[in-house]
Design a protein around this motif. Structure first.
Motif, short mmCIF file in Angstrom:
data_model
loop_
_atom_site.label_atom_id
_atom_site.label_comp_id
_atom_site.label_asym_id
_atom_site.label_seq_id
_atom_site.Cartn_x
_atom_site.Cartn_y
_atom_site.Cartn_z
N LYS A 8 55.32 68.64 91.96
CA LYS A 8 53.99 68.09 92.21
C LYS A 8 53.94 67.52 93.63
CE LYS A 8 50.50 65.04 90.35
NZ LYS A 8 50.15 64.11 89.28
N ARG A 11 54.12 71.34 99.18
CA ARG A 11 53.30 72.37 99.81
C ARG A 11 53.69 73.72 99.25
NH1 ARG A 11 52.93 74.71 105.76
NH2 ARG A 11 51.01 75.86 105.50
N THR A 26 48.34 75.45 100.24
CA THR A 26 47.82 74.22 99.65
C THR A 26 48.95 73.35 99.11
OG1 THR A 26 46.15 73.38 98.11
CG2 THR A 26 47.43 75.30 97.38
N VAL A 27 48.60 72.42 98.23
CA VAL A 27 49.54 71.49 97.61
C VAL A 27 49.49 71.67 96.10
CG1 VAL A 27 50.07 69.04 97.26
CG2 VAL A 27 49.32 69.85 99.50
N ILE A 28 50.62 71.58 95.44
CA ILE A 28 50.68 71.69 93.98
C ILE A 28 50.10 70.41 93.38
CG2 ILE A 28 52.23 71.86 91.98
CD1 ILE A 28 54.17 73.42 93.86
N THR A 29 49.09 70.56 92.52
CA THR A 29 48.45 69.39 91.91
C THR A 29 49.15 68.95 90.63
OG1 THR A 29 46.88 70.81 90.74
CG2 THR A 29 46.18 69.91 92.88
N LYS A 39 49.92 74.10 88.92
CA LYS A 39 48.48 74.19 89.12
C LYS A 39 48.16 73.87 90.57
CE LYS A 39 47.29 72.86 84.42
NZ LYS A 39 46.64 71.86 83.56
N ILE A 40 47.16 74.60 91.09
CA ILE A 40 46.62 74.34 92.43
C ILE A 40 45.10 74.31 92.31
CG2 ILE A 40 48.58 75.37 93.65
CD1 ILE A 40 46.85 77.88 94.11
N ARG A 41 44.45 73.76 93.33
CA ARG A 41 43.00 73.73 93.33
C ARG A 41 42.46 75.14 93.51
NH1 ARG A 41 44.57 69.65 96.63
NH2 ARG A 41 44.30 67.59 95.75
N SER A 44 41.28 76.26 96.96
CA SER A 44 42.23 76.60 98.01
C SER A 44 42.53 78.09 98.07
CB SER A 44 43.53 75.81 97.82
OG SER A 44 44.16 76.19 96.62
N GLU A 78 40.87 74.04 88.75
CA GLU A 78 42.29 74.34 88.90
C GLU A 78 42.62 75.73 88.39
OE1 GLU A 78 44.28 71.13 86.82
OE2 GLU A 78 44.66 70.14 88.73
#
Length: 188
Positions: A8, A11, A26-29, A39-41, A44, A78
């Motif tokens: 979490k 990058r 992006t970044v892992i949510t 999950k990622i947005r 993105s 997501e």
């Protein structure tokens, strides 16, 4: 491979295997280590097609590479990626990700001692793989065999590791491209 660490907020670069292009940076949510689903947005993603993907994750000065499957959004904002297989890469044949970002070479290793440069050398990356980087810097900055500490700004994250210059590529009057391999022992 089951990965039990916490991914979490790391990058991530997501590459569509069929088209061989990066579709998210992006970044892992969220990450579930028991199911190996991250999950990622959805915002993105450059395209929302589901299918096989390769992912490169930057975590704690390590780079992990996985193959996986992109799933349709479970909730509106997501999207899930199920990780199938992966590891911390070591061999030369790693997938390359076209990432152009600025960074610096802050130190160089001389006689087994890391020496800080009074004036860091600015660089610009051309591509990154799980075990290396190709970057451009001023011509004559490095020679094959030099060991350097490279610092890259990757969105909100600063990635830093030691690399060895293994080849000089596209040498010109003002700039050269340097192919570097990550040093596994990380004596930084």
């Amino acid at each position: 491979m089951e990965y039990t660490g916490n991914l979490k907020n790391s990058r991530i670069l997501v590459k569509d295997i069929a088209n061989n292009r990066v579709v998210a940076d992006t970044v892992i949510t969220d990450f579930n280590p028991y199911t190996n689903i991250l999950k990622i947005r959805v915002s993105s993603l450059m395209c929302a097609d589901k299918g096989k993907v390769a992912v490169l994750i930057f975590q704690n000065n390590r780079i992990l590479e996985f193959e996986g499957r992109l799933h349709r959004p479970v909730i509106a904002n997501e999207v899930e990626i199920a990780l199938n297989s992966g590891k911390e890469k070591e061999e030369r044949k790693c997938s390359r990700y076209a990432v152009q970002t600025e960074g610096i070479v802050s130190d160089i290793r001389l006689c087994d001692q890391m020496i800080s440069l009074r004036k860091p050398i600015p660089i610009e990356t051309k591509n990154i793989s799980a075990n290396g980087v190709l970057f451009q810097a001023a011509a004559g900055s490095f020679e094959v065999g030099h060991r350097i500490r490279l610092m890259l700004r990757l969105k909100e994250t600063v990635f830093q590791n030691e690399y060895k210059v293994v080849r000089i590529h596209s040498s010109g009057l003002w700039t050269e491209e340097y192919g570097c391999r990550m040093i596994a022992d990380r004596k930084v």
